[in-house]
Design an enzyme around this catalytic site. Structure first.
Site, PDB file in Angstrom:
ATOM      1  N   ARG A  25       0.649  -1.357   0.019  1.00 23.81           N
ATOM      2  CA  ARG A  25      -0.364   0.399   0.080  1.00 23.81           C
ATOM      3  C   ARG A  25       1.060   1.603  -0.256  1.00 23.81           C
ATOM      4  O   ARG A  25       1.690   1.156   0.801  1.00 23.81           O
ATOM      5  CB  ARG A  25      -0.806   0.350   1.129  1.00 23.81           C
ATOM      6  CG  ARG A  25      -1.694   1.505   1.457  1.00 23.81           C
ATOM      7  CD  ARG A  25      -2.985   1.615   2.933  1.00 23.81           C
ATOM      8  NE  ARG A  25      -2.907   2.475   2.765  1.00 23.81           N
ATOM      9  CZ  ARG A  25      -2.851   3.389   3.624  1.00 23.81           C
ATOM     10  NH1 ARG A  25      -2.591   3.449   4.683  1.00 23.81           N
ATOM     11  NH2 ARG A  25      -3.884   5.044   3.817  1.00 23.81           N
ATOM     12  N   HIS A  76      -3.289  10.797   0.782  1.00 24.62           N
ATOM     13  CA  HIS A  76      -2.157  10.912   2.163  1.00 24.62           C
ATOM     14  C   HIS A  76      -1.240  12.208   2.216  1.00 24.62           C
ATOM     15  O   HIS A  76      -0.350  11.875   2.425  1.00 24.62           O
ATOM     16  CB  HIS A  76      -1.346   9.636   2.103  1.00 24.62           C
ATOM     17  CG  HIS A  76      -0.763   8.945   3.324  1.00 24.62           C
ATOM     18  ND1 HIS A  76      -1.340   7.681   3.665  1.00 24.62           N
ATOM     19  CD2 HIS A  76      -0.515   9.280   4.848  1.00 24.62           C
ATOM     20  CE1 HIS A  76      -0.369   7.592   4.762  1.00 24.62           C
ATOM     21  NE2 HIS A  76      -0.975   8.820   5.489  1.00 24.62           N
ATOM     22  N   GLU A  96      -7.430   8.641   6.813  1.00 21.74           N
ATOM     23  CA  GLU A  96      -7.600   8.809   7.634  1.00 21.74           C
ATOM     24  C   GLU A  96      -8.305  10.174   8.091  1.00 21.74           C
ATOM     25  O   GLU A  96      -7.169  11.714   8.130  1.00 21.74           O
ATOM     26  CB  GLU A  96      -6.875   8.996   8.216  1.00 21.74           C
ATOM     27  CG  GLU A  96      -5.561   7.580   8.822  1.00 21.74           C
ATOM     28  CD  GLU A  96      -4.365   7.871  10.046  1.00 21.74           C
ATOM     29  OE1 GLU A  96      -4.675   9.033  10.834  1.00 21.74           O
ATOM     30  OE2 GLU A  96      -4.350   6.796  10.096  1.00 21.74           O
ATOM     31  N   ASN A 112      -6.861   2.048  10.451  1.00 21.93           N
ATOM     32  CA  ASN A 112      -5.827   1.466  10.542  1.00 21.93           C
ATOM     33  C   ASN A 112      -5.634   1.701  11.945  1.00 21.93           C
ATOM     34  O   ASN A 112      -6.614   2.418  12.973  1.00 21.93           O
ATOM     35  CB  ASN A 112      -4.966   3.503  10.093  1.00 21.93           C
ATOM     36  CG  ASN A 112      -4.757   3.324   8.825  1.00 21.93           C
ATOM     37  OD1 ASN A 112      -5.131   2.569   8.189  1.00 21.93           O
ATOM     38  ND2 ASN A 112      -4.736   4.570   8.350  1.00 21.93           N
ATOM     39  N   TYR A 145      -3.615   1.955  16.433  1.00 13.68           N
ATOM     40  CA  TYR A 145      -2.566   1.585  16.563  1.00 13.68           C
ATOM     41  C   TYR A 145      -2.558   1.584  18.065  1.00 13.68           C
ATOM     42  O   TYR A 145      -1.689   1.323  18.936  1.00 13.68           O
ATOM     43  CB  TYR A 145      -1.573   3.488  16.435  1.00 13.68           C
ATOM     44  CG  TYR A 145      -1.285   3.454  15.059  1.00 13.68           C
ATOM     45  CD1 TYR A 145      -0.161   2.982  14.591  1.00 13.68           C
ATOM     46  CD2 TYR A 145      -1.893   3.645  14.213  1.00 13.68           C
ATOM     47  CE1 TYR A 145       0.728   2.666  13.551  1.00 13.68           C
ATOM     48  CE2 TYR A 145      -1.934   4.031  12.214  1.00 13.68           C
ATOM     49  CZ  TYR A 145      -0.099   3.550  12.339  1.00 13.68           C
ATOM     50  OH  TYR A 145       0.046   3.731  11.070  1.00 13.68           O
ATOM     51  N   GLU A 178      -3.433  -0.241   8.466  1.00 12.13           N
ATOM     52  CA  GLU A 178      -2.011   0.058   8.616  1.00 12.13           C
ATOM     53  C   GLU A 178      -2.450  -0.539  10.140  1.00 12.13           C
ATOM     54  O   GLU A 178      -3.286  -0.254  11.098  1.00 12.13           O
ATOM     55  CB  GLU A 178      -2.174   1.774   8.833  1.00 12.13           C
ATOM     56  CG  GLU A 178      -1.146   2.335   7.611  1.00 12.13           C
ATOM     57  CD  GLU A 178      -1.455   3.999   8.207  1.00 12.13           C
ATOM     58  OE1 GLU A 178      -0.942   4.976   9.161  1.00 12.13           O
ATOM     59  OE2 GLU A 178      -1.492   4.744   6.762  1.00 12.13           O
TER      60      GLU A 178
HETATM   61  C1  FCB Z   1      -0.719   7.219  10.619  1.00 11.34           C
HETATM   62  C2  FCB Z   1      -0.851   8.043   9.761  1.00 11.34           C
HETATM   63  C3  FCB Z   1       0.470   7.820   8.945  1.00 11.34           C
HETATM   64  C4  FCB Z   1       2.268   7.078   9.933  1.00 11.34           C
HETATM   65  C5  FCB Z   1       1.076   6.430  11.367  1.00 11.34           C
HETATM   66  C6  FCB Z   1       2.336   6.177  12.244  1.00 11.34           C
HETATM   67  O1  FCB Z   1      -2.206   8.066  11.421  1.00 11.34           O
HETATM   68  O2  FCB Z   1      -1.524   7.255   8.610  1.00 11.34           O
HETATM   69  O3  FCB Z   1       1.204   7.975   7.632  1.00 11.34           O
HETATM   70  O4  FCB Z   1       1.842   8.303  10.452  1.00 11.34           O
HETATM   71  O5  FCB Z   1       0.018   7.665  11.506  1.00 11.34           O
END
Ligand code: FCB
Length: 463
Positions: A81, A125, A170, A297, A299, A367
């Protein structure tokens, strides 16, 4: 003999990939006719990024992509991607088209296909052409039309070989971090512009879906990538606060995309529906185009609480405005980004937030990853144990969500390489490969080796 499983198997055809974004890796910002983007302007403005870092050179992937593709091939990855830099293809954001920009992505795509790697293309992006920002950026409705035009150009030129498209990455971050907090380009702090950007990004998405369906020479799968939040309350009336926070981040996008409305619980400073003249008749029909996949995405979780009556955040709390605080609960690890590590919240996100909205629609983790303070040992290795642990635990959470019925079809590790981490510059490393920025040498980390085992076996080893 033990009957215990030695690995967690993923469904047949599960797609394993890595993700990057143009401004974070390409460099070559003035080459072959590329125009400036808002990230060029922002990162060159003193005080905006850590250390004044910019994407001028980044990982030099504009020139080194054959090496990067060779690495992905060695890892046994099925998909990559990456994003198109709009200002390479339309330096001013509108026609005319810069053929050299198209040619670059054509070469990249051909090389991927040659290596047996499926290209998954993100159209936006975050690197908006600066000329469009000069005309108001995402706060200006015309930017949605410009994006649809750009999308048609890309789909016509590349759609014979690209069959998987993601319109936006995002949009919540584009709108609210770019136009409300000002921590990202274009660095504006204006709630009204953020609300307008929220709506126009969604409009841009809907118009782009139509544009791909009309312009692509071959059938295409189209989706959008959202950074959805799993917000957990910490007591003291905070369940209400958690619902508000999820409405602002999740409902603001899932609502229009899947049910054709903004959430009712949004207050005026967050609701596009309450802004005078912003939402026009027919907008939701455009936004609510049928899509083929949803990209998620993920985290970290968010913990929230209510700001104490004296208006002072307590220890471990950060004032998040609107009378609430984000909380760092004791006992949870944090990454080099100061992000909490809690894999169970990825499972909760997929089962509680995503699946009820998406149903049978395929979902991709577009992500997931973590930043740590990596260093090269005297033996030349990177023993990134925390990243390996993060990867294992989050893949196990995805596996559990699939077992619980969520239709997850693929996973993209963020990121292939250490790269320009936006406002954090080069200080935060997310890569499966370490980049020595002095020499541009790439060194596969232990986590990269682990990921290759996973991708090859279509299973997470439990050793
Ligand atoms: C996300 C972004 C990506 C990267 C990660 C850590 O929010 O999409 O570009 O910076 O965080």
């Amino acid at each position: 003999m033990s009957s215990e499983a030695t690995s967690l198997e993923f469904p047949d055809g599960f797609l394993w990939g890595t993700a990057t974004a143009a401004y974070q890796i390409e460099g070559a910002v003035t080459e072959d006719g590329r125009g400036p983007s808002i990230w060029d302007t922002f990162s060159h403005t003193p005080g905006k990024t850590y250390h004044g870092d910019t994407g001028d050179v980044a990982c030099d992937s504009y020139h080194r992509y054959p090496e990067d593709i060779a690495m992905m091939r060695r890892l046994g990855l099925g998909a990559y991607r990456f994003s198109l830099a709009w200002p390479r293809i339309q330096p001013d954001g509108r026609k005319p088209v810069n053929q050299a920009g198209i040619d670059y992505y054509s070469r990249l795509i051909d090389a991927l296909l040659e290596a047996g790697i499926t290209p998954v293309v993100t159209l936006y992006h975050w690197d908006l052409p600066q000329a469009l920002q000069d005309a108001g950026g995402w706060a200006n409705r015309d930017t949605a039309d410009a994006f649809a035009e750009f999308t048609s150009v890309a789909a016509e030129a590349l759609g014979d070989r690209v069959h998987r498209w993601i319109t936006l990455n995002e949009p919540w971050v584009s709108a609210h971090v770019g136009y409300r907090d000002g921590r990202h380009a274009p660095g504006i702090q204006d709630p009204a512009q953020a609300v307008a950007a929220n709506h126009h990004l969604l409009l841009a998405h809907g118009q782009a879906v139509r544009a791909i369906r009309e312009s692509s020479p071959s059938p295409a799968q189209v989706g959008i990538t959202l950074n959805l939040a799993c917000v957990r309350p910490t007591g003291r009336e905070s369940a209400r606060v958690a619902l508000d926070a999820e409405a602002r981040q999740n409902g603001c996008y899932l609502g229009p995309l899947f049910s054709g409305a903004y959430p009712e619980r949004l207050t005026a400073d967050f609701s596009p529906a309450l802004a005078d003249g912003l939402v026009r008749d027919g907008d939701f029909e455009v936004i609510r185009q049928p899509i083929d996949v949803l990209g998620v995405n993920y985290y970290a979780p968010t913990y929230v609480g209510v700001l104490a009556d004296d208006g002072q955040p307590r220890r471990g709390e950060t004032d998040a405005g609107n009378g609430y605080v984000t909380v760092q609960p004791p006992g949870l690890p944090i990454t080099a980004m100061n992000w909490l590590v809690e894999p169970s919240s990825l499972h909760e996100l997929l089962t509680r937030v995503v699946a009820p909205v998406t149903g049978d629609l395929p979902v991709y983790i577009t992500e997931n990853g973590s930043a740590w303070h990596d260093y090269v040992t005297p033996d030349g290795t990177i023993e990134d144990e925390e990243r390996q642990a993060y990867l294992r635990a989050h893949l196990a959470a995805v596996h559990q969500a699939i077992a619980d019925g969520v239709n997850v079809r693929g996973y993209f590790a963020w990121s292939l390489l250490d790269n320009f981490e936006w406002a954090e510059g080069y200080a935060r490393r997310f890569g499966l490969a370490f980049v020595d920025y002095g020499t541009q040498k790439r060194i596969l980390k232990r986590s990269g080796e682990l990921y290759a085992r996973v991708a090859r076996a279509n299973a997470l080893p439990l050793d």
